[in-house]
Design an enzyme around this catalytic site. Structure first.
Site, PDB file in Angstrom:
ATOM      1  N   ASP A  21      -0.333  -7.042   6.740  1.00 31.37           N
ATOM      2  CA  ASP A  21      -1.461  -6.156   6.443  1.00 31.37           C
ATOM      3  C   ASP A  21      -2.527  -7.027   5.777  1.00 31.37           C
ATOM      4  O   ASP A  21      -2.385  -7.442   4.628  1.00 31.37           O
ATOM      5  CB  ASP A  21      -1.005  -5.015   5.521  1.00 31.37           C
ATOM      6  CG  ASP A  21      -2.114  -4.008   5.234  1.00 31.37           C
ATOM      7  OD1 ASP A  21      -3.302  -4.389   5.299  1.00 31.37           O
ATOM      8  OD2 ASP A  21      -1.800  -2.835   4.932  1.00 31.37           O
ATOM      9  N   TYR A  62       0.857  -1.193   0.000  1.00 30.96           N
ATOM     10  CA  TYR A  62       0.000   0.000   0.000  1.00 30.96           C
ATOM     11  C   TYR A  62       0.893   1.243   0.000  1.00 30.96           C
ATOM     12  O   TYR A  62       1.873   1.310   0.759  1.00 30.96           O
ATOM     13  CB  TYR A  62      -0.892  -0.030   1.253  1.00 30.96           C
ATOM     14  CG  TYR A  62      -1.671   1.234   1.445  1.00 30.96           C
ATOM     15  CD1 TYR A  62      -2.656   1.602   0.535  1.00 30.96           C
ATOM     16  CD2 TYR A  62      -1.407   2.076   2.522  1.00 30.96           C
ATOM     17  CE1 TYR A  62      -3.353   2.782   0.696  1.00 30.96           C
ATOM     18  CE2 TYR A  62      -2.118   3.255   2.692  1.00 30.96           C
ATOM     19  CZ  TYR A  62      -3.083   3.600   1.767  1.00 30.96           C
ATOM     20  OH  TYR A  62      -3.766   4.767   1.937  1.00 30.96           O
ATOM     21  N   LYS A 121     -11.919  -0.229   5.103  1.00 32.22           N
ATOM     22  CA  LYS A 121     -12.263  -0.971   3.887  1.00 32.22           C
ATOM     23  C   LYS A 121     -13.361  -2.008   4.192  1.00 32.22           C
ATOM     24  O   LYS A 121     -14.454  -1.630   4.550  1.00 32.22           O
ATOM     25  CB  LYS A 121     -10.998  -1.588   3.307  1.00 32.22           C
ATOM     26  CG  LYS A 121      -9.804  -0.599   3.240  1.00 32.22           C
ATOM     27  CD  LYS A 121     -10.018   0.539   2.269  1.00 32.22           C
ATOM     28  CE  LYS A 121      -8.969   1.642   2.359  1.00 32.22           C
ATOM     29  NZ  LYS A 121      -7.580   1.240   2.340  1.00 32.22           N
TER      30      LYS A 121
HETATM   31  C1  LIG Z   1      -6.363   1.798   2.703  1.00 34.23           C
HETATM   32  C2  LIG Z   1      -5.259   0.901   3.117  1.00 34.23           C
HETATM   33  C3  LIG Z   1      -4.439   1.243   4.192  1.00 34.23           C
HETATM   34  C4  LIG Z   1      -4.548   2.576   4.922  1.00 34.23           C
HETATM   35  O1  LIG Z   1      -5.703   2.665   5.684  1.00 34.23           O
HETATM   36  P1  LIG Z   1      -6.436   4.061   6.062  1.00 34.23           P
HETATM   37  O2  LIG Z   1      -7.602   3.598   6.842  1.00 34.23           O
HETATM   38  O3  LIG Z   1      -6.775   4.724   4.753  1.00 34.23           O
HETATM   39  O4  LIG Z   1      -5.477   4.874   6.841  1.00 34.23           O
HETATM   40  C5  LIG Z   1      -3.463   0.336   4.572  1.00 34.23           C
HETATM   41  N1  LIG Z   1      -3.296  -0.837   3.921  1.00 34.23           N
HETATM   42  C6  LIG Z   1      -4.059  -1.194   2.873  1.00 34.23           C
HETATM   43  C7  LIG Z   1      -3.820  -2.490   2.182  1.00 34.23           C
HETATM   44  C8  LIG Z   1      -5.062  -0.337   2.426  1.00 34.23           C
HETATM   45  O5  LIG Z   1      -5.820  -0.687   1.370  1.00 34.23           O
END
Ligand SMILES: *Cc1c(COP(=O)(O)O)cnc(C)c1O
Length: 385
Positions: free
Chosen positions: A183, A112, A208
């Site tokens: 992640d 990311y 998400k």
């Molecule tokens: C969107 C995203 C993030 C960051 O998250 P936020 O809530 O926007 O701070 C981190 N890792 C992945 C894989 C993402 O898609």
């Protein structure tokens, strides 16, 4: 400090689909509410001047966090509740704080872009050094683990959708005493549970799939390691990037429907990916559910589904891809992913995106709309080429 809900000792354990709906509820009882109330407070009554209470102050703890943290902890098969943060990036900043001073961080080249930008900033400040790897290339990652302090894994990656051999990487990290962080935003705990493969820490952008409605920015960390949990709890308290009670309420409300949302968005994704792959105006499609995809075999073996993000190259230039995006009527041209509504964007429009992401690559986050409506929208937009 972080009181666990009484019902976490249930036997037998619920299926994750049940846990999503029934976890973190108030105890059954006459006139009891079915949802926990949202607690808006900055502080808590003390026991008396001699001693504060358990919660003390709302930067330390909030009862609204507890049911969400309990449910997410259990979903990830952790023995401890999750820790919520004000955003995925706040959780990532806390996670990166565990890299020792001048330590070596192995990180996917296509992580990311916020994770890449923050770790690069830390590298420039001399705080740590990064060893970038192709996370799908197991040999390359294993070689990079020699002398590494922390392994960062993202799988599937955002936006290239590369699939890592999670069990192999996490076992190797453990054998080399390298702390591993995953992640798990794209897969969600419904499709893979990294702690079960030996990960030390799991990171989520709750923004998400977990919250699922594009109305919340929130993050979380999950671990079964008491020491690490307490250190990260301390980090959250002192750095102050805490989740708001209303956001946490919305995120838990979103979690209730996650399994049906993901069922639908995944089946939509499979249909759309197959049709896009056959479309004469589309140069390339990446989706682990396509048998021709480089990540297909691994994802079929390791994951409970192929996810709901498709990467496609519509035309071969940025201008051509933009023409397609601008012609979309139902699908929203916007960044982010994981909501009920389909979103699409050309990732390379962000200067922070790695140069190896093709200029015409469109990341399509597939929502839960009717699949024929989604296809009709894509098909008419592709006519622009
Ligand atoms: C969107 C995203 C993030 C960051 O998250 P936020 O809530 O926007 O701070 C981190 N890792 C992945 C894989 C993402 O898609």
């Amino acid at each position: 400090m972080n009181p666990r809900n009484a019902d976490s000792a249930r036997t037998p354990a619920w299926d994750p689909k049940t846990l999503l709906v029934a976890g973190g509820r108030p105890a059954h009882g006459y006139d009891a509410p079915v949802n926990h109330p949202v607690t808006f407070t900055s502080t808590y009554h003390s026991k008396g001047q001699a001693a504060p209470g358990e919660r003390v102050y709302a930067r330390f703890s909030n009862p609204t966090w507890d049911p969400f943290e309990q449910v997410l902890g259990e979903l990830e098969a952790a023995t401890l509740p999750a820790l919520v943060f004000s955003s995925g990036m706040a959780a990532i900043a806390a996670a990166l704080s565990i890299v020792p001073e001048a330590g070596v961080l192995v990180m996917p080249r296509h992580s990311y872009n916020g994770s890449l930008a923050l770790s690069s900033e830390l590298q420039e400040a001399g705080r740590l050094s990064i060893r970038p790897v192709d996370i799908a290339n197991t040999e390359e990652v294993l070689a990079a683990l020699d002398g590494a302090d922390v392994l960062w894994v993202e799988s599937p990656t955002n936006p290239m959708l590369e699939v890592a051999d999670l069990p192999a990487l996490l076992a190797a990290a453990k054998a080399k005493n390298t702390v591993s962080i995953v992640d798990n935003t794209f897969a969600t705990p419904l499709l893979q549970q990294p702690l079960n493969h030996g990960a030390d820490l799991v990171v989520h952008s709750v923004t998400k799939y977990l919250s699922g409605h594009s109305d919340v920015i929130m993050g979380a960390l999950v671990t079964s390691d008491e020491q690490l949990h307490s250190r990260l709890h301390g980090y959250r308290t002192l750095h102050g990037a805490i989740a708001g009670p209303m956001d946490t309420f919305l995120a838990l409300r979103g979690v209730r429907t996650m399994s049906v949302r993901i069922d639908r968005s995944q089946s939509n994704s499979q249909v759309l990916a197959e049709r896009l792959a056959d479309h004469p105006k589309v140069q390339a499609v990446r989706y682990p559910g396509l048998p021709s995809d480089p990540g297909h075999e691994r994802a079929a073996k390791l994951m409970g589904g192929f996810g709901s993000v498709i990467a496609l190259e519509a035309g071969s230039t940025a201008q051509e891809a933009d023409r397609v995006l601008d012609a979309l009527k139902l699908i929203t041209g916007a960044t982010s992913l994981g909501g009920v509504e389909s979103l699409a964007e050309r990732r390379a429009r962000h200067a922070s995106e790695p140069a190896s992401v093709p200029a015409s690559l469109i990341r399509l986050s597939v929502g839960i709309e009717d699949v024929e409506d989604l296809w009709a929208d894509l098909d008419q937009a592709l006519e622009q080429l």
